[in-house]
Design a protein around this motif. Structure first.
Motif, PDB file in Angstrom:
ATOM      1  N   GLU A  43       0.960  -1.178  -0.014  1.00  0.00           N
ATOM      2  CA  GLU A  43       0.026   0.052   0.077  1.00  0.00           C
ATOM      3  C   GLU A  43       0.824   1.182  -0.038  1.00  0.00           C
ATOM      4  O   GLU A  43       2.154   1.133   0.151  1.00  0.00           O
ATOM      5  N   ASN A  45       1.119   5.172   1.468  1.00  0.00           N
ATOM      6  CA  ASN A  45       0.552   6.301   2.416  1.00  0.00           C
ATOM      7  C   ASN A  45       1.582   7.469   2.453  1.00  0.00           C
ATOM      8  O   ASN A  45       2.623   7.369   1.974  1.00  0.00           O
ATOM      9  N   SER A  70      -7.092  12.486   2.893  1.00  0.00           N
ATOM     10  CA  SER A  70      -7.014  11.057   2.724  1.00  0.00           C
ATOM     11  C   SER A  70      -5.506  10.568   3.256  1.00  0.00           C
ATOM     12  O   SER A  70      -4.513  11.513   3.365  1.00  0.00           O
ATOM     13  N   TYR A  72      -3.595   8.701   2.001  1.00  0.00           N
ATOM     14  CA  TYR A  72      -2.888   8.267   0.649  1.00  0.00           C
ATOM     15  C   TYR A  72      -1.677   9.363   0.145  1.00  0.00           C
ATOM     16  O   TYR A  72      -0.714   9.007  -0.059  1.00  0.00           O
ATOM     17  N   ALA A 130      -0.073   2.489  -8.150  1.00  0.00           N
ATOM     18  CA  ALA A 130      -1.124   2.629  -7.150  1.00  0.00           C
ATOM     19  C   ALA A 130      -1.577   4.246  -7.121  1.00  0.00           C
ATOM     20  O   ALA A 130      -2.819   4.223  -6.423  1.00  0.00           O
ATOM     21  N   ASN A 133      -4.680   4.425  -9.246  1.00  0.00           N
ATOM     22  CA  ASN A 133      -5.901   3.854  -8.783  1.00  0.00           C
ATOM     23  C   ASN A 133      -6.222   4.571  -7.772  1.00  0.00           C
ATOM     24  O   ASN A 133      -7.631   4.688  -7.490  1.00  0.00           O
ATOM     25  N   TYR A 134      -5.413   5.166  -6.786  1.00  0.00           N
ATOM     26  CA  TYR A 134      -6.263   5.807  -5.658  1.00  0.00           C
ATOM     27  C   TYR A 134      -6.826   6.990  -5.913  1.00  0.00           C
ATOM     28  O   TYR A 134      -7.798   7.573  -5.321  1.00  0.00           O
ATOM     29  N   ALA A 137     -10.081   6.555  -7.396  1.00  0.00           N
ATOM     30  CA  ALA A 137     -11.011   6.004  -6.605  1.00  0.00           C
ATOM     31  C   ALA A 137     -11.645   7.216  -5.542  1.00  0.00           C
ATOM     32  O   ALA A 137     -12.761   7.351  -5.360  1.00  0.00           O
ATOM     33  N   ILE A 138     -10.663   8.205  -5.301  1.00  0.00           N
ATOM     34  CA  ILE A 138     -11.082   9.377  -4.692  1.00  0.00           C
ATOM     35  C   ILE A 138     -12.037  10.280  -5.545  1.00  0.00           C
ATOM     36  O   ILE A 138     -13.096  10.760  -5.163  1.00  0.00           O
ATOM     37  N   SER A 307       5.331   4.961   3.154  1.00  0.00           N
ATOM     38  CA  SER A 307       4.252   4.548   3.511  1.00  0.00           C
ATOM     39  C   SER A 307       4.466   3.536   4.938  1.00  0.00           C
ATOM     40  O   SER A 307       3.809   3.061   5.494  1.00  0.00           O
TER      41      SER A 307
END
Length: 368
Positions: A43, A45, A70, A72, A130, A133-134, A137-138, A307
């Motif tokens: 993941e 972060n 977020s 992320y 990643a 993709n994040y 999604a947001i 992360s």
């Protein structure tokens, strides 16, 4: 039977009295499980990103606030023009730039769709994927919230652009990492073993009382490994270039200088290990457990440092491999000059000087 029980007790006493054995038995497993448990994650972060908001309306600000809130992403800076994007990436802190088009809210209300460009630093393909993709999604979550206030259907389209590695070749990430691991292990581990071998055989003291000065003996012992490590580095770069088509966008002279600097840093670390080791076995254990795992896990080679928990991020700063990977990627993939990587270079120089000074001090105490 009593003799056997007495013998077993004696062995227990020997183990418990030996602090190094106790550390290997209990300290190493605890350290490794903590390291693996906290550091190994796929993941992302707190990834640093930049924002180019060409619309500057209330809705883009809501999206920016949502992204910043977020776990992320962390908005490192806001830029004012597209010409700044490459310079931001070359500095190495920012991994992505989000570009909001002009009249974002107007297009969303009238055309029922608006565009956000996601530009990523693809030197690490996994992180680039990643991030995309994040962000999607947001934005999808924001679109669903926006639809609640209006019965019409709205859509936010994302356009992806990849810098430095448009084909997302994983080899562009692994060649610098493998080069770092090989140089660290060959330079540090082999040097520490070579010197502890002399100490085990009792010949190091003989060498130090010879007409050669102590520092000349040490330099003589490590010089062959400098030469061998340079050959290794050259072979890896040539294989990466000709076999895996990895570009070398920056200066070959700068790449050579930084590689030699890292080799010297690893050699000085190997000498330091040899000062605290009385046997080849101990030196091998310290080199493998104390160098190989941190180089792989805490250097950013495989797992993103951003992360990791803050204590791990702080510890990663004392790993020379972390700074060398940043340097070599910047030179080979981004074409960075010394004006971009001067800070990382100074950190490597400082670490090298520290290791050398500490090693010389230890050798004077123990061998002179």
């Amino acid at each position: 039977m009593k003799r056997f029980i007495g013998f077993v007790k004696k062995e227990f006493y020997h183990i418990f009295r030996d602090k190094r054995s106790m550390f290997i038995l209990f300290g190493m497993p605890i350290a490794q499980i903590m390291l693996f448990g906290f550091a190994i994650t796929n993941e992302i972060n707190n990834v640093n990103i930049a924002i180019l908001d060409q619309s500057k309306d209330s809705e883009t600000q809501k999206i920016i606030n949502k992204i910043n809130a977020s776990q992320y992403f962390n908005i490192e800076q806001k830029i004012s023009s597209e010409s700044q994007i490459e310079s931001v990436f070359k500095k190495g802190k920012v991994k992505a730039v989000l570009v909001f088009e002009n009249q974002f809210i107007k297009n969303l209300q009238t055309k029922k769709q608006a565009k956000v460009q996601v530009i990523t630093d693809a030197t690490d393909p996994n992180i680039a994927n990643a991030i995309t993709n994040y962000v999607n999604a947001i934005l999808q979550n924001y679109t669903q919230e926006f639809k609640r206030d209006s019965p019409s259907s709205y859509q936010i389209q994302t356009q992806t652009q990849l810098y430095y590695n448009p084909e997302l070749k994983s080899v562009f990430n692994f060649v610098p990492g493998v080069m770092t691991i090989i140089l660290m292990l060959v330079s540090a581990m082999m040097t520490s073993i070579s010197i502890t071998r002399e100490k085990e055989l009792g010949t190091m003291e003989v060498l130090l009382v010879s007409p050669l000065r102590p520092f000349q003996v040490i330099i003589g012992k490590v010089f062959p490994y400098v030469f061998l490590s340079i050959i290794n580095a050259t072979i890896i770069v040539l294989l990466g270039f000709f076999v895996f088509k990895m570009p070398v966008e920056g200066s070959l002279f700068l790449l050579s200088f930084e590689s030699i600097l890292f080799i010297i840093s690893a050699l000085s670390l190997g000498i330091l290990i040899s000062t605290i080791s009385n046997s080849q076995q101990t030196a091998m254990m310290i080199s493998l457990m104390g160098l190989m795992l941190p180089v792989i896990i805490l250097s950013g080679f495989i797992f993103p440092i951003s992360s990791m928990p803050m204590p791990m991020q702080i510890i990663s700063n004392i790993i020379p491999a972390k700074w060398f990977i940043i340097i070599i990627k910047a030179i080979m993939l981004k074409g960075a000059s010394i004006t971009i990587i001067w800070k990382e270079t100074l950190i490597l120089i400082g670490m090298t000087v520290f290791f050398i000074v500490l090693s010389i001090k230890k050798y004077k105490i123990r061998l002179e």
